[in-house]
Design an enzyme around this catalytic site. Structure first.
Site, short mmCIF file in Angstrom:
data_model
loop_
_atom_site.label_atom_id
_atom_site.label_comp_id
_atom_site.label_asym_id
_atom_site.label_seq_id
_atom_site.Cartn_x
_atom_site.Cartn_y
_atom_site.Cartn_z
N ASP A 275 2.85 29.81 47.95
CA ASP A 275 3.14 30.97 48.79
C ASP A 275 3.69 32.11 47.94
O ASP A 275 4.67 31.96 47.21
CB ASP A 275 4.14 30.59 49.88
N ASP B 54 2.62 28.04 41.75
CA ASP B 54 3.29 28.05 43.05
C ASP B 54 2.25 28.44 44.09
O ASP B 54 1.21 29.03 43.76
CB ASP B 54 4.44 29.06 43.00
#
Length: 435
Positions: free
Chosen positions: A22, A20
């Site tokens: 952020d 991922d």
């Protein structure tokens, strides 16, 4: 949506660590899209570099609902990823590929408001990554700071790690308070710890599955290949609109040559000159000397010591390429006896083989002789790349990859065609030749 880099296919599939973005790579910022707001979390570059060195592909998969909401554009997402590349490169690390979802099912605007398969926890982004070659799911991982990340990984058949950065620590605390285990395999405080866990787990693998020494060299050369693409976009910002297509065209050509196949090129007028130009860059040294393999040098000398020594010194490595525009005898004969607009198609039929690539150059995308050639190429089992302008014309629909430069006037289209094919030639040379 993606930006592809080099992928190494192994018999058992590629080992990939999906990340991922952020909250996992960088600090969580509300709808991050400006490069000045990007802050890497502590130790992230070193962790990614460890994965690079260990032979894992590192792929970012990120939901970007800010696009759907109209807060920023897809180009902003791509620009931020290019900046992240620069930041990581300075610290000796790199991302192999980026995939993002720009949709939202309820809060989107226009085409971005939709139910999609790519928004995590759905697995569409991971499936896009697998289009570049089978993934060894048993030895691949998904790392993120939200349950939507880890759930996407688990649905795809990967082991998953929840990290305590971003929202992860909050989720973990809630799990402990409520005495339950959410859908992830383990919890680590940050990406550094997660990478350590992955590499420790890999220690039990057999020698056959451990990263090989040449993987590091391949990946270092991959960084140089991508440098040419980044520099192209820096010099010609307009071409950012087709950056992903250029990368796809490169990968298609790279795979063609890796399999022992060849490139056939055709165009008219200025595009005819471009076809000859491309072949010239591929069939001899471009910016490298392309020294012949030692084994072939010895074979030349075995034929004739003196002549072979001179040939071994002066010949250069070549990527098999042929322009269909220079065969005057065949072209005029076919023009006189049959139909001149089919001369390229006739040559494609006679010379093309399954696995070859046909590169058709047309500023309008509607050149009939190039269209006929593309049709013949597809029937032969070849891949087709179009170097085009305006809206891509009819040829666009025949292409596996269409490089439609963002111009409408012929001379301006041709001015952008040249740097595009130069970048492709440089990337291919970087991949196949050491010097």
């Amino acid at each position: 949506m993606s930006f592809h880099r080099e992928f190494y296919r192994e018999e058992k599939g590629r080992k990939v660590v999906f990340l991922d973005r952020d909250g996992t790579i960088n600090k969580e910022v509300h709808y991050l899209h400006r490069k000045e707001d990007l802050q890497l979390l502590d130790g992230v570059a070193a962790a990614i570099a460890r994965l690079n060195q260990a032979g894992y592909e590192v792929v970012v998969v990120t939901n970007q609902a800010g696009v759907a909401r109209g807060y920023y554009t897809e180009e902003d997402v791509k620009a931020l990823h290019r900046y992240l590349d620069e930041v990581l490169k300075e610290q000796g690390a790199f991302i192999d590929a980026y995939y993002y979802c720009p949709h939202h099912p309820t809060n989107g605007i226009g085409k971005y408001r939709c139910e999609c398969h790519c928004r995590k926890p759905d697995t569409g982004l991971l499936e896009q990554a697998e289009q570049n070659g089978r993934i060894d799911r048993e030895h691949s991982w998904m790392i993120g700071d939200k349950l939507s990340d880890t759930e996407a990984g688990r649905r795809f058949g990967l082991r998953s790690i929840l990290v305590g950065t971003g929202y992860g620590e909050e989720i973990r605390k809630k799990d402990l308070q409520e005495g339950r285990q959410s859908d992830y395999d383990c919890y680590c405080k940050d990406l550094q710890a997660a990478v350590s866990q992955i590499l420790e787990d890999a220690m039990d693998e057999t020698e056959e599955t451990k990263p090989r020494a040449q993987d590091k060299e391949k990946r270092e050369r991959t960084m140089d290949e991508q440098r040419y693409l980044r520099e192209l976009i820096e010099r010609y910002p307009k071409l950012a609109a087709i950056q992903e297509d250029i990368q796809r065209a490169y990968e298609l050509l790279r795979d063609c040559y890796a399999a022992g196949n060849k490139l056939l090129v055709a165009g008219n007028g200025g595009s005819c000159a471009d076809a000859e130009h491309i072949v010239g860059e591929l069939m001899k040294g471009f910016v490298k000397k392309r020294t012949l393999p030692q084994e072939f040098q010895e074979k030349l000398c075995a034929v004739d010591a003196d002549l072979g020594a001179e040939l071994a010194q002066k010949l250069q490595g070549a990527l098999p390429s042929l322009s269909l525009t220079g065969h005057a005898g065949l072209t005029t004969a076919f023009l006189n006896d049959v139909d001149g607009t089919l001369s390229f198609a006739q040559q494609l039929y006679g010379l093309g083989q399954a696995g070859d690539v046909f590169l058709g150059i047309s500023t309008s995308g509607n050149s009939k002789n190039v269209l006929y050639a593309a049709c013949a190429a597809k029937a032969k089992g070849m891949k087709v790349v179009g170097l085009l302008g305006r809206d891509g014309g009819a040829l666009r629909g025949c292409c596996d990859v269409a490089l439609v430069v963002p111009e409408t006037e012929t001379f301006k289209i041709q001015e952008l065609h040249l740097p595009v094919y130069h970048a492709l030639c440089l990337m291919l040379e970087e991949h196949f030749f050491k010097d």
